[in-house]
Design a protein around this motif. Structure first.
Motif, short mmCIF file in Angstrom:
data_model
loop_
_atom_site.label_atom_id
_atom_site.label_comp_id
_atom_site.label_asym_id
_atom_site.label_seq_id
_atom_site.Cartn_x
_atom_site.Cartn_y
_atom_site.Cartn_z
N LEU A 141 32.52 36.74 49.75
CA LEU A 141 31.82 36.06 48.67
C LEU A 141 32.30 34.62 48.66
O LEU A 141 33.47 34.35 48.34
CB LEU A 141 32.11 36.74 47.33
N ALA A 142 31.43 33.68 49.08
CA ALA A 142 31.84 32.29 49.26
C ALA A 142 30.84 31.37 48.57
O ALA A 142 29.67 31.72 48.37
CB ALA A 142 31.92 31.95 50.74
N ARG A 143 31.34 30.19 48.21
CA ARG A 143 30.47 29.19 47.58
C ARG A 143 29.49 28.65 48.62
O ARG A 143 29.86 28.37 49.75
CB ARG A 143 31.30 28.06 46.99
N ASP A 144 28.25 28.50 48.19
CA ASP A 144 27.19 27.99 49.06
C ASP A 144 26.40 26.95 48.29
O ASP A 144 25.40 27.26 47.63
CB ASP A 144 26.28 29.13 49.52
N GLY A 145 26.89 25.68 48.35
CA GLY A 145 26.26 24.63 47.55
C GLY A 145 26.50 24.89 46.06
O GLY A 145 27.64 25.05 45.61
N ARG A 146 25.40 24.95 45.31
CA ARG A 146 25.51 25.28 43.88
C ARG A 146 25.48 26.78 43.63
O ARG A 146 25.65 27.23 42.49
CB ARG A 146 24.37 24.63 43.11
N LEU B 46 31.75 42.18 40.61
CA LEU B 46 30.94 43.17 41.30
C LEU B 46 31.52 43.50 42.67
O LEU B 46 31.53 44.67 43.09
CB LEU B 46 29.51 42.65 41.47
N VAL B 47 31.99 42.47 43.39
CA VAL B 47 32.56 42.71 44.72
C VAL B 47 33.86 43.49 44.62
O VAL B 47 34.13 44.39 45.43
CB VAL B 47 32.75 41.36 45.44
N ARG B 48 34.69 43.21 43.60
CA ARG B 48 35.96 43.93 43.46
C ARG B 48 35.72 45.41 43.17
O ARG B 48 36.59 46.25 43.48
CB ARG B 48 36.79 43.30 42.34
N GLU B 49 34.57 45.77 42.60
CA GLU B 49 34.27 47.18 42.35
C GLU B 49 34.10 47.96 43.65
O GLU B 49 34.17 49.19 43.65
CB GLU B 49 33.00 47.30 41.51
N ASP C 243 36.19 33.76 47.40
CA ASP C 243 36.63 32.39 47.12
C ASP C 243 36.98 32.24 45.65
O ASP C 243 36.53 33.02 44.79
CB ASP C 243 35.52 31.39 47.47
N ASP C 244 37.78 31.22 45.36
CA ASP C 244 38.17 30.94 43.98
C ASP C 244 37.12 30.07 43.29
O ASP C 244 36.34 29.35 43.95
CB ASP C 244 39.53 30.23 43.95
#
Length: 358
Positions: free
Chosen positions: A280-285, A227-230, A241-242
């Protein structure tokens, strides 16, 4: 005096005397019964008033506490070691009185929670009516107010949905007629106005659908990175993030939310300071999505009102700077429907909008 055997007048006089005596006894009994009944009703009335009056019960508790303390102090003065047991007894009586009073005013905490829920718009919340006293009456009125407001909002939502649906058909016909107009500035301006009206109606319909919360969503496994790449376009930098998790989300609603946030950032960004940052980054789970621009930001006093329908800061109330104030409102509704919260803040320089999804 000897009565003649055929003289019945004395029998009649005796009968009248007996009747008068019986009537007198009946009146006395009826008076006693009414007096007792009045006293009984008065006792019940006072008992009900005491039972349903918080002030009367508090006075009773303080009176009992004062009497018990006086008895304890009076008894302790006659003993050499009276203070050794009087002090713990006074503490015990005071603790019991505190527990009783706390139990009486406990419904105030439920009222506070209900007021907080109503301020968040959760009008389905109901305050429990624990006692039939002044606090219980207030809780009942709170619940009645919530029901009335909910009914009013439901009527408003139904009216907006009906009007929006009815406006779609004439708007479509107007656009078809506009296509037949000769090309030129007037035709382009007319098509632009019709497009804005179409977007406004679509935003109104979507906001009313999202007003029902989570039940309006169509959840499926969604890759937020796609979605973000769009949103990759000129003036936008993506930071992803990966190994981000796939989450059960409503893809179309999140696409709408992300598009509104990016368009809002592009509209107010200052390109000389940098491009719009989409992270777009990981935030916990879960995953945290944020969009930041490098524009002038928003006045601090306007931050609490951002996200409300049709609200725009004074700096954005121009014809050339876009929308009618429904973009951030839709983003807020999408976030809340997913169990999240849209966070808006001044990034100094610029402005940042973010939400966490899980």
């Amino acid at each position: 005096m000897k009565h003649h055997p055929y003289d019945h007048r004395w029998r009649e006089r005796l009968h009248r005397q007996q009747m008068k005596r019986a009537q007198r006894m009946h009146r006395d009994w009826a008076w006693r019964w009414r007096a007792r009944h009045r006293w009984h009703q008065r006792w019940h009335r006072h008992h009900a008033h005491f039972k349903h009056s918080l002030g009367a019960r508090l006075i009773a508790v303080f009176a009992v506490l004062a009497c018990a303390s006086s008895v304890i102090l009076w008894s302790s003065m006659g003993s050499a070691y009276g203070l050794l047991w009087a002090v713990p007894a006074l503490l015990l009586v005071t603790g019991l009185a505190f527990a009783v009073i706390r139990h009486m005013v406990q419904p105030l905490h439920a009222l506070a929670l209900g007021a907080e829920a109503f301020s968040r718009g959760e009008f389905s919340h109901r305050v429990p009516v624990v006692h039939r006293d002044e606090i219980g009456d207030l809780a009942w009125r709170f619940n009645q107010m919530a029901a009335d407001i909910q009914a009013m909002l439901d009527g408003k939502r139904a009216l907006l949905l009906a009007i929006s649906h009815e406006l779609r058909s004439p708007l479509t016909r107007a656009r078809l007629h506009a296509e037949l107009v000769e090309e030129g500035e007037s035709r382009d301006a007319l098509l632009l106005e019709l497009a804005q009206m179409r977007d406004l109606i679509a935003a109104l319909l979507e906001s009313e659908r999202l007003g029902s919360g989570h039940s309006a969503l169509q959840l499926s496994d969604c890759d937020l990175a796609d979605l973000v790449r769009e949103q990759a376009q000129s003036g936008v930098e993506l930071h992803i993030d990966d190994d981000l998790p796939t989450l059960p989300l409503d893809r179309l609603r999140l696409q709408l939310c992300l598009r509104n946030l990016v368009q809002n950032a592009l509209r107010h960004n200052d390109p000389s300071r940098g491009a719009v940052q989409v992270r777009l980054a990981r935030d916990g789970r879960g995953v945290r999505l944020s969009v930041r621009d490098f524009g002038p930001g928003v006045p601090p006093e306007a931050l609490p009102q951002l996200g409300q329908p049709f609200y725009r800061p004074d700096a954005a109330r121009t014809r050339h700077e876009g929308g009618v104030g429904l973009g951030l409102c839709l983003c807020r509704l999408v976030a809340e429907a997913h169990g999240s919260r849209l966070e808006l803040r001044n990034a100094e320089p610029g402005f940042e909008a973010s939400l966490s999804l899980s």
